[in-house]
Design a protein around this motif. Structure first.
Motif, PDB file in Angstrom:
ATOM      1  N   MET A   1     -33.239 -11.856 -52.335  1.00  0.00           N
ATOM      2  CA  MET A   1     -32.183 -10.868 -52.484  1.00  0.00           C
ATOM      3  C   MET A   1     -30.871 -11.749 -52.189  1.00  0.00           C
ATOM      4  N   ASP A   2     -29.871 -11.499 -52.791  1.00  0.00           N
ATOM      5  CA  ASP A   2     -28.610 -12.177 -52.799  1.00  0.00           C
ATOM      6  C   ASP A   2     -27.718 -11.694 -51.718  1.00  0.00           C
ATOM      7  N   ARG A   3     -26.440 -12.462 -51.808  1.00  0.00           N
ATOM      8  CA  ARG A   3     -25.294 -12.046 -50.763  1.00  0.00           C
ATOM      9  C   ARG A   3     -24.823 -10.711 -50.950  1.00  0.00           C
ATOM     10  N   GLU A   4     -24.391 -10.474 -52.203  1.00  0.00           N
ATOM     11  CA  GLU A   4     -23.889  -9.022 -52.546  1.00  0.00           C
ATOM     12  C   GLU A   4     -24.863  -8.153 -52.152  1.00  0.00           C
ATOM     13  N   GLU A   5     -26.061  -8.104 -52.422  1.00  0.00           N
ATOM     14  CA  GLU A   5     -27.016  -7.066 -52.055  1.00  0.00           C
ATOM     15  C   GLU A   5     -27.206  -6.792 -50.829  1.00  0.00           C
ATOM     16  N   ALA A   6     -27.246  -8.032 -49.930  1.00  0.00           N
ATOM     17  CA  ALA A   6     -27.490  -7.893 -48.520  1.00  0.00           C
ATOM     18  C   ALA A   6     -26.188  -7.153 -47.913  1.00  0.00           C
ATOM     19  N   VAL A   7     -24.850  -7.532 -48.299  1.00  0.00           N
ATOM     20  CA  VAL A   7     -23.594  -6.965 -47.715  1.00  0.00           C
ATOM     21  C   VAL A   7     -23.460  -5.608 -48.303  1.00  0.00           C
ATOM     22  N   ASN A   8     -23.868  -5.308 -49.444  1.00  0.00           N
ATOM     23  CA  ASN A   8     -23.519  -3.859 -50.146  1.00  0.00           C
ATOM     24  C   ASN A   8     -24.831  -2.671 -49.868  1.00  0.00           C
ATOM     25  N   ARG A   9     -25.717  -3.295 -49.323  1.00  0.00           N
ATOM     26  CA  ARG A   9     -26.883  -2.278 -49.038  1.00  0.00           C
ATOM     27  C   ARG A   9     -26.545  -0.968 -48.074  1.00  0.00           C
ATOM     28  N   LEU A  18     -28.585   5.702 -38.481  1.00  0.00           N
ATOM     29  CA  LEU A  18     -29.375   5.039 -39.500  1.00  0.00           C
ATOM     30  C   LEU A  18     -30.784   4.955 -39.091  1.00  0.00           C
ATOM     31  N   ASP A  19     -31.617   4.956 -40.202  1.00  0.00           N
ATOM     32  CA  ASP A  19     -33.155   4.871 -39.887  1.00  0.00           C
ATOM     33  C   ASP A  19     -33.355   3.702 -39.289  1.00  0.00           C
ATOM     34  N   GLU A  20     -33.687   3.464 -38.187  1.00  0.00           N
ATOM     35  CA  GLU A  20     -34.057   2.184 -37.366  1.00  0.00           C
ATOM     36  C   GLU A  20     -34.921   1.513 -38.052  1.00  0.00           C
ATOM     37  N   GLN A  21     -36.041   2.067 -38.469  1.00  0.00           N
ATOM     38  CA  GLN A  21     -37.232   1.352 -39.322  1.00  0.00           C
ATOM     39  C   GLN A  21     -36.868   0.426 -40.509  1.00  0.00           C
ATOM     40  N   GLU A  22     -35.900   1.135 -41.007  1.00  0.00           N
ATOM     41  CA  GLU A  22     -35.581   0.495 -42.550  1.00  0.00           C
ATOM     42  C   GLU A  22     -34.458  -0.422 -42.044  1.00  0.00           C
ATOM     43  N   VAL A  23     -33.641  -0.168 -41.365  1.00  0.00           N
ATOM     44  CA  VAL A  23     -32.484  -1.363 -40.643  1.00  0.00           C
ATOM     45  C   VAL A  23     -33.459  -2.627 -40.383  1.00  0.00           C
ATOM     46  N   ARG A  24     -34.590  -2.318 -39.589  1.00  0.00           N
ATOM     47  CA  ARG A  24     -35.127  -3.401 -38.976  1.00  0.00           C
ATOM     48  C   ARG A  24     -35.974  -4.123 -39.988  1.00  0.00           C
ATOM     49  N   THR A  25     -36.561  -3.289 -40.995  1.00  0.00           N
ATOM     50  CA  THR A  25     -37.215  -4.081 -42.025  1.00  0.00           C
ATOM     51  C   THR A  25     -36.299  -4.770 -42.988  1.00  0.00           C
ATOM     52  N   HIS A  26     -35.283  -4.202 -43.129  1.00  0.00           N
ATOM     53  CA  HIS A  26     -34.207  -5.102 -43.902  1.00  0.00           C
ATOM     54  C   HIS A  26     -33.758  -6.153 -43.138  1.00  0.00           C
ATOM     55  N   LEU A  27     -33.483  -6.183 -41.884  1.00  0.00           N
ATOM     56  CA  LEU A  27     -33.183  -7.310 -41.013  1.00  0.00           C
ATOM     57  C   LEU A  27     -34.162  -8.477 -41.078  1.00  0.00           C
ATOM     58  N   ARG A  28     -35.445  -8.060 -41.202  1.00  0.00           N
ATOM     59  CA  ARG A  28     -36.676  -8.937 -40.984  1.00  0.00           C
ATOM     60  C   ARG A  28     -36.657  -9.593 -42.681  1.00  0.00           C
ATOM     61  N   ALA A  29     -36.362  -8.643 -43.590  1.00  0.00           N
ATOM     62  CA  ALA A  29     -36.199  -9.551 -44.917  1.00  0.00           C
ATOM     63  C   ALA A  29     -35.150 -10.441 -45.047  1.00  0.00           C
ATOM     64  N   GLN A  31     -33.666 -12.003 -42.515  1.00  0.00           N
ATOM     65  CA  GLN A  31     -33.867 -13.005 -41.711  1.00  0.00           C
ATOM     66  C   GLN A  31     -35.089 -13.898 -42.289  1.00  0.00           C
ATOM     67  N   ALA A  32     -36.061 -13.571 -42.893  1.00  0.00           N
ATOM     68  CA  ALA A  32     -36.808 -14.261 -43.859  1.00  0.00           C
ATOM     69  C   ALA A  32     -36.255 -15.031 -44.774  1.00  0.00           C
ATOM     70  N   GLU A  33     -35.364 -14.496 -45.569  1.00  0.00           N
ATOM     71  CA  GLU A  33     -34.399 -15.257 -46.542  1.00  0.00           C
ATOM     72  C   GLU A  33     -33.629 -16.297 -46.163  1.00  0.00           C
ATOM     73  N   ILE A  34     -33.072 -16.035 -44.816  1.00  0.00           N
ATOM     74  CA  ILE A  34     -32.257 -16.984 -44.164  1.00  0.00           C
ATOM     75  C   ILE A  34     -33.248 -18.071 -43.682  1.00  0.00           C
TER      76      ILE A  34
END
Length: 172
Positions: A1-9, A18-29, A31-34
């Motif tokens: 995932m690139d920076r643009e995609e992370a910011v504009n998601r 917001l859907d907490e599950q999606e936000v957590r999945t996205h944050l984990r992704a 975090q893994a990328e970071i």
């Protein structure tokens, strides 16, 4: 995932936000990328540090080599100066020795020439004296005295006869 995609998601909205599950999945992704990027950065920083250490080591080696070259060059220059000074000293010594030998040789040559001239004079004197001696001997050989000596016995007999006759004349 690139920076643009992370910011504009965009996240789906649910009741109460917001859907907490999606936000957590996205944050984990994220975090893994970071974490991956941080690991990659650490690896690259480690490689960079290693390269800088190698570069510093090479610079130290280069500095040491340059110093060794300068030292060797100075030593070479000093050896060259010493060798030139020694060569000049040897040349001066050789020239002095040459002058001494030439001087001695000239003195010997003069002495030998003087002796040769003296021997020539003595030879001329000896030759003249020897010639006079030989001529005197030849004159002696040519003189009448030799005839007298060779005829001595005959003359002696005549003398004896003459003496006997003179005695007889006296006795008579």
């Amino acid at each position: 995932m690139d920076r643009e995609e992370a910011v504009n998601r965009r996240f789906p909205t649910v009741y109460r936000g917001l859907d907490e599950q999606e936000v957590r999945t996205h944050l984990r992704a994220l975090q893994a990328e970071i974490d991956q990027r941080d690991e990659k950065i650490r690896q690259l920083e480690g490689m960079l540090d290693e390269k800088e250490e190698n570069l510093n080591s090479f610079r130290n080696v280069e500095t040491s080599i340059n110093e060794a070259i300068l030292t060797a060059q100075r030593a070479g220059d000093e050896a060259k100066r010493t060798a030139q000074a020694r060569a000049e000293e040897i040349l001066k010594s050789a020239e002095a020795e040459r002058e001494r030998i030439v001087s001695e040789s000239l003195a010997r040559a003069r002495h030998i020439a003087s002796q040769t001239e003296d021997m020539k004079r003595q030879s001329k004197i000896f030759r003249a004296r020897f010639k006079m001696l030989v001529e005197a001997q030849l004159d002696l050989l040519k003189s009448d005295d030799w005839d007298y000596l060779l005829d001595f016995e005959t003359n002696q007999e005549h003398r004896v006869d003459d003496l006997e006759a003179a005695e007889q004349d006296q006795n008579e």
